[in-house]
Design a protein around this motif. Structure first.
Motif, PDB file in Angstrom:
ATOM      1  N   ASN A  41       0.861  -1.181   0.000  1.00 15.87           N
ATOM      2  CA  ASN A  41       0.000   0.000   0.000  1.00 15.87           C
ATOM      3  C   ASN A  41       0.895   1.227   0.000  1.00 15.87           C
ATOM      4  O   ASN A  41       1.867   1.292   0.755  1.00 15.87           O
ATOM      5  N   LEU A  42       0.565   2.157  -0.859  1.00 17.67           N
ATOM      6  CA  LEU A  42       1.290   3.423  -0.924  1.00 17.67           C
ATOM      7  C   LEU A  42       0.310   4.543  -0.630  1.00 17.67           C
ATOM      8  O   LEU A  42      -0.736   4.652  -1.275  1.00 17.67           O
ATOM      9  N   THR A  43       0.628   5.355   0.357  1.00 16.04           N
ATOM     10  CA  THR A  43      -0.216   6.478   0.746  1.00 16.04           C
ATOM     11  C   THR A  43       0.610   7.754   0.716  1.00 16.04           C
ATOM     12  O   THR A  43       1.731   7.779   1.224  1.00 16.04           O
ATOM     13  N   THR A  60      -3.597   0.270  -2.904  1.00 18.29           N
ATOM     14  CA  THR A  60      -3.123  -1.048  -2.508  1.00 18.29           C
ATOM     15  C   THR A  60      -3.332  -1.966  -3.697  1.00 18.29           C
ATOM     16  O   THR A  60      -4.440  -2.045  -4.222  1.00 18.29           O
ATOM     17  N   LEU A 137      11.422   4.640   0.765  1.00 16.98           N
ATOM     18  CA  LEU A 137      10.363   5.360   1.480  1.00 16.98           C
ATOM     19  C   LEU A 137      10.634   5.425   2.982  1.00 16.98           C
ATOM     20  O   LEU A 137      10.347   6.425   3.626  1.00 16.98           O
ATOM     21  N   ALA A 145       4.992  10.494   2.231  1.00 23.83           N
ATOM     22  CA  ALA A 145       4.817   9.203   1.562  1.00 23.83           C
ATOM     23  C   ALA A 145       5.030   8.071   2.555  1.00 23.83           C
ATOM     24  O   ALA A 145       6.008   8.057   3.292  1.00 23.83           O
ATOM     25  N   HIS A 146       4.098   7.130   2.560  1.00 24.73           N
ATOM     26  CA  HIS A 146       4.170   5.984   3.464  1.00 24.73           C
ATOM     27  C   HIS A 146       3.834   4.722   2.671  1.00 24.73           C
ATOM     28  O   HIS A 146       2.909   4.724   1.873  1.00 24.73           O
ATOM     29  N   ALA A 147       4.574   3.674   2.922  1.00 23.29           N
ATOM     30  CA  ALA A 147       4.307   2.394   2.272  1.00 23.29           C
ATOM     31  C   ALA A 147       4.259   1.308   3.330  1.00 23.29           C
ATOM     32  O   ALA A 147       5.020   1.332   4.295  1.00 23.29           O
TER      33      ALA A 147
END
Length: 174
Positions: A41-43, A60, A137, A145-147
Motif C-alpha cells: 500500500n502506498l499512501t 493497494t 520510502l 509518503a508511506h508504504a
C-alpha cells in the motif's frame, strides 16, 4: 553446458528429491496468493493549513492488479516485464523442476535442471525491487509518503525461497 561424464538416472524417490518435490509444491501453493493478494500500500498525505490532514493518494495492489493498471495506463513495457518475471518465469521454472524430477531420461532431466539454475537468479527480482522501494520510502524520501507491505509480498517471498530451495535440492545426476 556440458553433460557430466557419468550421467546416470537418480531416482525421484530419494529423500533429497522428495524434499525438493515438497519445496516445489509449497512454492506453487505460495505463488497464487503471492500474485493475487495485495502486495503493498502506498499512501501520500500532507497536513495543510486550515484544511488539516489530507490524503492525496492511497493505493493497494497485488502484482496482477499492478500489471493490469500498467497496461491500462499505457505502460506496456513495464507491464510485460513484470508479467514475464513475476508470472511466466515462475510458472516455467516450476514446470521445468517438476519435469526434471519426473522424466525418466537423465540427459533431459539434467538440461531442464540447468535451465532452472539459469533462470533461478531472477526469482528474487520482484522481492528485491519492492524491498529497495520500501527502503527508499522508509529512509524519509518524502515525509508525506508511506508504504506498508501486505500478505502478497510475504507469499511471493515464500514462493521465491521455496522455489530456490526446490531447485537447489533437486538431484538429477550422480
Amino acid at each position: 553446458m556440458t553433460l557430466p561424464a557419468t550421467l546416470s538416472s537418480v531416482s525421484p524417490t530419494t529423500p533429497r528429491n522428495i524434499l525438493a518435490l515438497v519445496c516445489i509444491l509449497l512454492s506453487l501453493a505460495m505463488l497464487y496468493p503471492g500474485l493475487t493478494q495485495p502486495m503493498m500500500n502506498l499512501t501520500i498525505e500532507a497536513t495543510l493549513p486550515l484544511l488539516g490532514k489530507m490524503e492525496f493518494y492511497n493505493k493497494t495492489q497485488s502484482i496482477m492488479e499492478s500489471i493490469t493498471s500498467l497496461l491500462e495506463s499505457g505502460n506496456r513495457l513495464v507491464a510485460i516485464l513484470i508479467l514475464l518475471f513475476s508470472v511466466v518465469v515462475p510458472i516455467l521454472k516450476a514446470i521445468f523442476l517438476l519435469l526434471a524430477l519426473a522424466l525418466p531420461i537423465a540427459g533431459v532431466r539434467y538440461y531442464l535442471h540447468q535451465i532452472v539454475l539459469l533462470i533461478g537468479k531472477w526469482s528474487m527480482a520482484d522481492v528485491f525491487v519492492v524491498g529497495v522501494f520500501m527502503a527508499y520510502l522508509a529512509g524519509s524520501a518524502h515525509p508525506s509518503a508511506h508504504a506498508t507491505l501486505h500478505d502478497g509480498f510475504y507469499y511471493f517471498t515464500a514462493y521465491c525461497v521455496f522455489s530456490i530451495l526446490g531447485g537447489q535440492l533437486l538431484k538429477v545426476v550422480d
